[in-house]
Design a protein around this motif. Structure first.
Motif, PDB file in Angstrom:
ATOM      1  N   MET A  84       0.823  -1.206   0.000  1.00 30.04           N
ATOM      2  CA  MET A  84       0.000   0.000   0.000  1.00 30.04           C
ATOM      3  C   MET A  84       0.860   1.260   0.000  1.00 30.04           C
ATOM      4  O   MET A  84       1.919   1.305   0.619  1.00 30.04           O
ATOM      5  CB  MET A  84      -0.915  -0.017   1.229  1.00 30.04           C
ATOM      6  CG  MET A  84      -1.981   1.048   1.177  1.00 30.04           C
ATOM      7  SD  MET A  84      -3.439   0.599   2.133  1.00 30.04           S
ATOM      8  CE  MET A  84      -4.420   2.074   1.879  1.00 30.04           C
ATOM      9  N   PHE A 135       0.477   5.466   0.675  1.00 29.64           N
ATOM     10  CA  PHE A 135      -0.471   6.339   1.359  1.00 29.64           C
ATOM     11  C   PHE A 135      -0.454   7.765   0.826  1.00 29.64           C
ATOM     12  O   PHE A 135       0.408   8.156   0.046  1.00 29.64           O
ATOM     13  CB  PHE A 135      -0.186   6.338   2.859  1.00 29.64           C
ATOM     14  CG  PHE A 135      -0.375   4.991   3.483  1.00 29.64           C
ATOM     15  CD1 PHE A 135      -1.642   4.542   3.806  1.00 29.64           C
ATOM     16  CD2 PHE A 135       0.703   4.154   3.712  1.00 29.64           C
ATOM     17  CE1 PHE A 135      -1.829   3.285   4.359  1.00 29.64           C
ATOM     18  CE2 PHE A 135       0.531   2.909   4.277  1.00 29.64           C
ATOM     19  CZ  PHE A 135      -0.740   2.471   4.593  1.00 29.64           C
ATOM     20  N   GLU A 178      -0.087  10.689   2.524  1.00 30.17           N
ATOM     21  CA  GLU A 178       0.791  11.711   3.087  1.00 30.17           C
ATOM     22  C   GLU A 178       2.254  11.268   3.089  1.00 30.17           C
ATOM     23  O   GLU A 178       2.727  10.713   4.063  1.00 30.17           O
ATOM     24  CB  GLU A 178       0.362  12.018   4.532  1.00 30.17           C
ATOM     25  CG  GLU A 178      -0.899  12.839   4.659  1.00 30.17           C
ATOM     26  CD  GLU A 178      -0.718  14.242   4.108  1.00 30.17           C
ATOM     27  OE1 GLU A 178       0.444  14.722   4.050  1.00 30.17           O
ATOM     28  OE2 GLU A 178      -1.720  14.848   3.724  1.00 30.17           O
ATOM     29  N   SER A 231       4.525   9.602   6.282  1.00 31.43           N
ATOM     30  CA  SER A 231       4.356   8.154   6.194  1.00 31.43           C
ATOM     31  C   SER A 231       5.657   7.372   6.361  1.00 31.43           C
ATOM     32  O   SER A 231       5.648   6.155   6.390  1.00 31.43           O
ATOM     33  CB  SER A 231       3.701   7.773   4.861  1.00 31.43           C
ATOM     34  OG  SER A 231       2.347   8.171   4.888  1.00 31.43           O
ATOM     35  N   LEU A 232       6.780   8.088   6.453  1.00 31.13           N
ATOM     36  CA  LEU A 232       8.051   7.407   6.698  1.00 31.13           C
ATOM     37  C   LEU A 232       8.470   7.687   8.137  1.00 31.13           C
ATOM     38  O   LEU A 232       8.266   8.798   8.649  1.00 31.13           O
ATOM     39  CB  LEU A 232       9.124   7.910   5.733  1.00 31.13           C
ATOM     40  CG  LEU A 232       8.938   7.474   4.278  1.00 31.13           C
ATOM     41  CD1 LEU A 232       9.765   8.335   3.339  1.00 31.13           C
ATOM     42  CD2 LEU A 232       9.310   6.016   4.105  1.00 31.13           C
ATOM     43  N   GLN A 239      14.502   1.494   6.142  1.00 33.57           N
ATOM     44  CA  GLN A 239      13.060   1.278   6.005  1.00 33.57           C
ATOM     45  C   GLN A 239      12.735   0.457   4.764  1.00 33.57           C
ATOM     46  O   GLN A 239      11.791  -0.335   4.765  1.00 33.57           O
ATOM     47  CB  GLN A 239      12.317   2.627   5.993  1.00 33.57           C
ATOM     48  CG  GLN A 239      12.525   3.364   7.300  1.00 33.57           C
ATOM     49  CD  GLN A 239      11.670   4.603   7.431  1.00 33.57           C
ATOM     50  OE1 GLN A 239      10.449   4.553   7.321  1.00 33.57           O
ATOM     51  NE2 GLN A 239      12.303   5.729   7.671  1.00 33.57           N
ATOM     52  N   LEU A 240      13.512   0.668   3.695  1.00 35.14           N
ATOM     53  CA  LEU A 240      13.293  -0.139   2.490  1.00 35.14           C
ATOM     54  C   LEU A 240      13.677  -1.595   2.758  1.00 35.14           C
ATOM     55  O   LEU A 240      12.953  -2.518   2.400  1.00 35.14           O
ATOM     56  CB  LEU A 240      14.111   0.422   1.330  1.00 35.14           C
ATOM     57  CG  LEU A 240      13.578   1.704   0.692  1.00 35.14           C
ATOM     58  CD1 LEU A 240      14.614   2.294  -0.241  1.00 35.14           C
ATOM     59  CD2 LEU A 240      12.291   1.435  -0.071  1.00 35.14           C
ATOM     60  N   MET A 274       8.228   5.728  -0.965  1.00 33.18           N
ATOM     61  CA  MET A 274       7.091   4.900  -0.548  1.00 33.18           C
ATOM     62  C   MET A 274       6.741   3.891  -1.644  1.00 33.18           C
ATOM     63  O   MET A 274       6.393   2.738  -1.357  1.00 33.18           O
ATOM     64  CB  MET A 274       5.865   5.770  -0.247  1.00 33.18           C
ATOM     65  CG  MET A 274       5.937   6.574   1.038  1.00 33.18           C
ATOM     66  SD  MET A 274       6.019   5.541   2.516  1.00 33.18           S
ATOM     67  CE  MET A 274       4.368   4.839   2.538  1.00 33.18           C
ATOM     68  N   MET A 289       9.263   1.225  -1.672  1.00 33.38           N
ATOM     69  CA  MET A 289       9.063   0.344  -0.520  1.00 33.38           C
ATOM     70  C   MET A 289       7.942  -0.653  -0.812  1.00 33.38           C
ATOM     71  O   MET A 289       8.043  -1.830  -0.457  1.00 33.38           O
ATOM     72  CB  MET A 289       8.713   1.190   0.707  1.00 33.38           C
ATOM     73  CG  MET A 289       8.661   0.399   1.979  1.00 33.38           C
ATOM     74  SD  MET A 289       9.200   1.307   3.397  1.00 33.38           S
ATOM     75  CE  MET A 289       8.241   2.698   3.453  1.00 33.38           C
TER      76      MET A 289
END
Lengths: 328, 305
Positions: free
Chosen positions: A95, A97, A99, A103-104, A113-114, A165, A168
């Motif tokens: 998903m 998002f 924003e 969002s991270l 994070q990835l 994002m 990701m």
């Protein structure tokens, strides 16, 4: 190519409130095949974001999700345990998002994070995950990927963060991506880039894409199929061509009148608007939810609303059968 | 990170210098120190002799640099009252207060943070209400009263713990609980509020959408962001504890530095007071520095421009 990825029938989302139950999504159906883009269109509060969160299983325990059928790649999502659902999330379905700015996680680098997205689902080393992350950052159009991986979210612009994002979401090469208003918070020029990127990636990776938006301009550019939501129901659905060429529900027509068309809309001429507001969905809602704002409303609109077929896959929910001929 | 640390360290040194000037001058502003030493029946000649003996007749800047130079070498002069080197006097007492402070803040953090997290995960649940009750009780109950109740229950009634002294670790249990419970409510409430806010953040939803499990979301993604203000607060609470342990030290007859400060102020023991102010301030500055560094490590927005 014709493999059905997602099949949803009779999806409902109920939110218990102190004063009653809010029927936010009221029995919607849609299906999506590999390689297709479905745009879910509607204004704020129409239930489009809740629909996508319900498919992802991301709604809180307090919110009740029901469905006659909720199948993803042939598996019944209703019968999965929370742990099985968790294993699907981020792996087979991902998903994006609305924003990108928030969002991270501000505490970790882009690379961390990835990598996490991949390492939650695959047994790979950090180095392998980093290589994959750098590769995908390049694919989503981020230059100097290696140095970006070391940066923190606050060092990146909104457009870059949304690209991160997207990268990701792609880490595990999912079959379905749900993008919830991915361009709403971005500049207009960046919006176009992000949309083109999503469309290109979808084609290249042959995945199914659900794009939730309130922007019909976006829909016209990217959609194969469109579902128009109003007050928790899909009031009209069909191929993008059918919806734009022959809008059959008064609400869809109202939406289309709201956007200017180059060469057709004259300067100074007011754009269309739909009067009134979305009705309350607390308690039982009978008849057509749009009737209080509809110019064609009559007594029949308080009765049960039939689901009509305009042509092929093109469906709409309205008592007024003659609408298409009226337009033409 | 290194640049940030050096900048903070430089600031800390500057603040320490300022504090040293203030603590030095405060005592000279509070009256003629020679007259205070000489007593009420001293003649002008006695005072002049004391002025010469202690060097009060020299210019203030010379006295200050002399005092600071010696202080940097651990020489804080001789206590007027105890007639022994201030450094020896303090080092005995300070270790007791430091031990009590470290135990108490650890106790406070180890109870407050898990409680705050649990309360935030299930708002309005039984555990949230219990945590609320504990924090309201902690805030409402004066330390001296709580300390006395502890003594009545655990020392007199059940004879489990010694009521006073500082000889063994068992002597420190009740003071630790009393002093730690004083700091716990604020830390607990801040942890709960921070976690509640962070758990509603978009990046928590992102983490769940990635397929992260509940524990990972809670501790890796949420707590690290929620704990930043808690770290700052803990440094402040730790500072309060150093000074504020005086009540607890008095109740449990722990002869720590807080108790010493009270004694020396009431006896006009200037060198001891000066040294204590300087040392307490240095510790306070050190805690603040450590919490700044910890937060910079936790939150990259602080350290990376």
């Amino acid at each position: 190519m014709s493999e059905t990825i997602l099949n949803v029938e009779g999806l409902t989302v109920d939110i218990p409130l102190g004063s009653g139950t809010l029927h936010a999504v009221r029995g919607i159906d849609f299906a999506l095949k590999r390689g297709e883009t479905l745009c879910i269109v509607g204004e704020s509060g129409s239930g489009k974001s809740l629909t996508s969160l319900a498919v992802m299983g991301l709604l809180g325990k307090r919110i009740q999700v029901g469905a006659a059928k909720l199948e993803f790649e042939g598996r019944d999502l209703r019968s999965l345990t929370p742990r099985q659902m968790q294993a699907l999330r981020g792996d087979r379905m991902a998903m994006i998002f609305q924003e990108p700015m928030t969002s991270l996680n501000p505490a970790y680098t882009i690379g961390d994070q990835l990598c996490e997205a991949l390492q939650l689902h695959r047994r790979v080393s950090k180095a392998e995950a980093m290589a994959q992350a750098a590769d995908l950052l390049g694919k989503v159009g981020i230059t100097a990927a290696e140095s970006r991986l070391q940066q923190y979210p606050h060092q990146l612009s909104g457009g870059l963060r949304q690209r991160v994002m997207i990268a990701m979401a792609l880490m595990c090469e999912p079959d379905l991506i749900i993008a919830d208003e991915p361009t709403t918070a971005l500049d207009v020029t960046i919006q176009a880039q992000i949309l083109r990127l999503l469309a290109d990636l979808k084609r290249e990776m042959n995945l199914a894409l659900i794009l939730v938006t309130h922007d019909l301009g976006v829909v016209a550019r990217i959609a194969d199929k469109v579902a128009v939501m109003y007050a928790g129901e899909i009031v009209e659905s069909g191929t993008a061509k059918a919806i734009f060429d022959a809008p059959s529900h008064p609400y869809t027509r109202g939406l289309l009148d709201c956007i200017p068309v180059p060469g057709k809309t004259k300067p100074g001429e007011p754009l269309g608007s739909i009067p009134g507001i979305v009705p309350s969905l607390v308690g039982d809602v009978a008849g057509c939810a749009f009737r209080s704002r509809c110019a064609l409303a009559n007594d029949a609109c308080s009765e049960t609303i039939p689901k009509r077929t305009a042509s092929g896959e093109h469906m709409y929910r309205c008592v007024h059968e003659t609408l298409i001929s009226e337009v033409a | 990170m290194l640049a940030f640390a050096l900048k903070r360290l430089g600031l800390a040194v500057l603040v320490t210098f300022t504090v040293s000037v203030i603590s030095f001058s405060l005592l000279h502003l509070s009256g003629d120190p020679a007259a205070a030493i000489a007593g009420e029946n001293a003649t002008a000649a006695d005072i002049a002799a004391i002025n010469r003996q202690f060097g009060f007749d020299r210019p203030l800047t010379v006295q200050y640099t002399d005092w600071l130079w010696k202080a940097l070498h651990g020489d804080f002069g001789e206590s007027y009252y105890f007639k022994m080197p201030v450094a020896d006097l303090i080092s005995d007492r300070l270790s007791i207060t430091m031990l009590l402070g470290v135990c108490s803040i650890s106790f406070a953090l180890l109870t407050a943070v898990p409680l705050g997290v649990a309360a935030a995960v299930r708002p309005n649940s039984l555990i949230d209400r219990t945590a609320l009750f504990l924090s309201v009780a902690g805030q409402a109950m004066p330390s001296f009263w709580f300390g006395l109740i502890m003594i009545v229950v655990f020392s007199i009634k059940f004879r489990l713990l010694p009521p006073s002294g500082s000889e063994t670790w068992r002597h420190f249990i009740m003071p630790t609980v009393v002093l730690g419970y004083y700091a716990m409510p604020a830390i607990m409430r801040l942890t709960r509020a921070g976690m509640l806010e962070v758990l509603n953040a978009d990046y928590i939803r992102t983490a769940r959408a990635k397929g992260a499990g509940a524990g990972r979301v809670l501790f890796k993604h949420a707590l690290r962001n929620a704990i930043v203000p808690v770290v700052s607060l803990s440094a402040v609470q730790m500072g309060f504890m150093l000074g504020g342990s005086i009540v607890v030290e008095a109740i449990f007859a722990l002869h720590g530095a807080g108790y010493l400060a009270w004694e020396s102020i009431s006896r006009h023991d200037l060198p001891t007071v000066q040294a204590l102010i300087l040392i307490f301030s240095c510790f306070y500055i050190l805690f603040t520095l450590l919490s700044d560094l910890a937060n910079a490590w936790l939150d990259p927005r602080i350290r990376v421009g």
